[in-house]
Design an enzyme around this catalytic site. Sequence first.
Site, mmCIF file in Angstrom:
data_model
loop_
_atom_site.group_PDB
_atom_site.id
_atom_site.type_symbol
_atom_site.label_atom_id
_atom_site.label_comp_id
_atom_site.label_asym_id
_atom_site.label_seq_id
_atom_site.Cartn_x
_atom_site.Cartn_y
_atom_site.Cartn_z
ATOM 1 N N SER A 9 0.838 -1.199 0.000
ATOM 2 C CA SER A 9 0.000 0.000 0.000
ATOM 3 C C SER A 9 0.874 1.250 0.000
ATOM 4 O O SER A 9 1.679 1.458 0.904
ATOM 5 C CB SER A 9 -0.898 0.009 1.235
ATOM 6 O OG SER A 9 -1.477 1.290 1.360
ATOM 7 N N HIS A 34 -1.154 -0.921 -4.365
ATOM 8 C CA HIS A 34 -2.451 -0.607 -3.749
ATOM 9 C C HIS A 34 -2.480 0.888 -3.457
ATOM 10 O O HIS A 34 -1.601 1.425 -2.794
ATOM 11 C CB HIS A 34 -2.603 -1.436 -2.478
ATOM 12 C CG HIS A 34 -3.926 -1.293 -1.805
ATOM 13 N ND1 HIS A 34 -5.058 -1.964 -2.220
ATOM 14 C CD2 HIS A 34 -4.315 -0.554 -0.720
ATOM 15 C CE1 HIS A 34 -6.073 -1.661 -1.423
ATOM 16 N NE2 HIS A 34 -5.657 -0.798 -0.510
ATOM 17 N N ASP A 36 -4.625 3.955 -1.939
ATOM 18 C CA ASP A 36 -5.714 4.239 -0.998
ATOM 19 C C ASP A 36 -6.214 5.677 -1.124
ATOM 20 O O ASP A 36 -5.475 6.620 -0.855
ATOM 21 C CB ASP A 36 -5.219 4.039 0.437
ATOM 22 C CG ASP A 36 -5.092 2.566 0.790
ATOM 23 O OD1 ASP A 36 -6.086 1.835 0.641
ATOM 24 O OD2 ASP A 36 -3.993 2.162 1.219
ATOM 25 N N MET A 38 -8.876 8.466 0.242
ATOM 26 C CA MET A 38 -9.760 8.783 1.381
ATOM 27 C C MET A 38 -10.285 10.206 1.219
ATOM 28 O O MET A 38 -9.524 11.110 0.880
ATOM 29 C CB MET A 38 -8.977 8.690 2.689
ATOM 30 C CG MET A 38 -8.307 7.356 2.908
ATOM 31 S SD MET A 38 -7.392 7.350 4.458
ATOM 32 C CE MET A 38 -6.591 5.743 4.357
ATOM 33 N N HIS A 67 -8.308 1.711 -4.177
ATOM 34 C CA HIS A 67 -9.251 1.420 -3.093
ATOM 35 C C HIS A 67 -9.922 2.733 -2.707
ATOM 36 O O HIS A 67 -9.320 3.572 -2.046
ATOM 37 C CB HIS A 67 -8.462 0.811 -1.919
ATOM 38 C CG HIS A 67 -9.277 0.521 -0.712
ATOM 39 N ND1 HIS A 67 -8.717 0.254 0.515
ATOM 40 C CD2 HIS A 67 -10.625 0.450 -0.525
ATOM 41 C CE1 HIS A 67 -9.672 0.027 1.400
ATOM 42 N NE2 HIS A 67 -10.836 0.149 0.799
ATOM 43 N N MET A 69 -12.045 4.796 -0.616
ATOM 44 C CA MET A 69 -12.720 4.962 0.680
ATOM 45 C C MET A 69 -13.404 6.325 0.647
ATOM 46 O O MET A 69 -13.032 7.257 1.354
ATOM 47 C CB MET A 69 -11.693 4.853 1.813
ATOM 48 C CG MET A 69 -11.202 3.428 2.013
ATOM 49 S SD MET A 69 -9.708 3.346 3.000
ATOM 50 C CE MET A 69 -8.484 3.596 1.713
ATOM 51 N N MET A 138 -11.980 -6.061 4.414
ATOM 52 C CA MET A 138 -11.175 -5.179 5.277
ATOM 53 C C MET A 138 -10.879 -5.906 6.587
ATOM 54 O O MET A 138 -11.787 -6.389 7.263
ATOM 55 C CB MET A 138 -11.928 -3.883 5.584
ATOM 56 C CG MET A 138 -12.078 -2.926 4.417
ATOM 57 S SD MET A 138 -10.531 -2.416 3.635
ATOM 58 C CE MET A 138 -9.627 -1.660 4.988
ATOM 59 N N GLY A 146 -1.229 1.033 9.619
ATOM 60 C CA GLY A 146 -0.569 0.672 10.868
ATOM 61 C C GLY A 146 -1.461 0.154 11.986
ATOM 62 O O GLY A 146 -1.049 0.100 13.140
ATOM 63 N N ASP A 177 -7.072 -6.502 3.369
ATOM 64 C CA ASP A 177 -6.377 -5.221 3.543
ATOM 65 C C ASP A 177 -6.438 -4.768 5.000
ATOM 66 O O ASP A 177 -7.519 -4.550 5.546
ATOM 67 C CB ASP A 177 -7.082 -4.187 2.636
ATOM 68 C CG ASP A 177 -6.440 -2.803 2.687
ATOM 69 O OD1 ASP A 177 -5.377 -2.649 3.302
ATOM 70 O OD2 ASP A 177 -7.028 -1.881 2.082
ATOM 71 N N GLY A 178 -5.255 -4.603 5.588
ATOM 72 C CA GLY A 178 -5.164 -4.028 6.930
ATOM 73 C C GLY A 178 -4.453 -4.942 7.916
ATOM 74 O O GLY A 178 -4.895 -6.057 8.152
ATOM 75 N N GLY A 179 -3.334 -4.463 8.424
ATOM 76 C CA GLY A 179 -2.631 -5.194 9.477
ATOM 77 C C GLY A 179 -1.984 -6.488 9.024
ATOM 78 O O GLY A 179 -1.692 -7.352 9.859
HETATM 79 C C1 DX5 Z 1 -6.524 1.343 5.498
HETATM 80 C C2 DX5 Z 1 -6.037 1.188 4.079
HETATM 81 C C3 DX5 Z 1 -4.961 0.201 3.946
HETATM 82 C C4 DX5 Z 1 -3.696 0.581 4.651
HETATM 83 C C5 DX5 Z 1 -3.105 -0.692 5.135
HETATM 84 O O1 DX5 Z 1 -7.538 2.257 5.522
HETATM 85 O O2 DX5 Z 1 -7.117 0.791 3.248
HETATM 86 O O3 DX5 Z 1 -4.696 -0.127 2.592
HETATM 87 O O4 DX5 Z 1 -2.761 1.239 3.850
HETATM 88 O O5 DX5 Z 1 -2.031 -0.396 5.927
HETATM 89 P P1 DX5 Z 1 -1.412 -1.443 6.938
HETATM 90 O O6 DX5 Z 1 -0.928 -2.604 6.126
HETATM 91 O O7 DX5 Z 1 -0.315 -0.667 7.587
HETATM 92 O O8 DX5 Z 1 -2.508 -1.842 7.889
HETATM 93 ZN ZN ZN Z 2 -6.578 -0.041 1.234
#
Ligand code: DX5
Ligand code: ZN
Length: 223
Positions: A9, A34, A36, A38, A67, A69, A138, A146, A177-179
């Site tokens: 990402s 990826h 993101d 927002m 992605h 959001m 998600m 993070g 996606d995430g963590g």
């Molecule tokens: C969160 C994003 C993710 C984010 C993931 O809102 O959609 O794509 O960048 O980041 P990590 O891998 O650090 O959780």
């Molecule tokens: Zn994402």
Amino acid sequence: MKSKKIAPSLLSADFANLERDIKMLEAAGADILHFDVMDGQFVPNISIGIPVLRAVKRVSTIPIDVHLMVETPGLIVDAFIDAGANYVTIHAEAERHLHKVIHQIKAKGAKAGVALNPHTPLSAIEEVMQDLDLILIMSVNPGLGGQSFIPNTIDKIKRLKTILKERNLTHIEIEVDGGIKLNNIAAVSDAGANIFVSGSGILKAENPAGMIAKMRKVLNSGG
Ligand code: DX5
Ligand code: ZN
């Protein structure tokens, strides 16, 4: 079996050195970038948008997975595809006309994905599933890099995998996606995902290229 794809990402990249980071990720074997987006409405943060996507496209060679959001993504998907998005993923929670927008994305030549927040049941996409190229589960609440992986995600991926098998829809990609980090990517893969987004897990590692190689090794040795 579908190939397993690592999707760093860019949210965790160094925005003052984006070209350097993209070239490093590609050389290290990343499969997808990826991206993101927002809007400060659907999620509290504001990140990057169309002009940055155009710039990323100029210096990258691998597919870009956008992605979104954002609220009412149907208003903006065409512009992201014009800017170079290969995959466009919208949130089920953010669009009243999911069916229409999925087909809008596909008609414009991109792959269409729908993302589900951690609380959103799989049934939210029951009636459009067959039209999708990708389903994004998600594993954190969107809006921030993070965060910690939400454990229930593993079961959700397994249930999705079962539904896709029952419906003969195994060509649909499952992205998570995430963590995602080195210590949980095997579990996510075993559950049935094939696209692994990782922001901080890769880009905040001491050696991001080495981290991609380690993740690849784990994916290759798994089922
Ligand atoms: C969160 C994003 C993710 C984010 C993931 O809102 O959609 O794509 O960048 O980041 P990590 O891998 O650090 O959780
Ligand atoms: Zn994402």
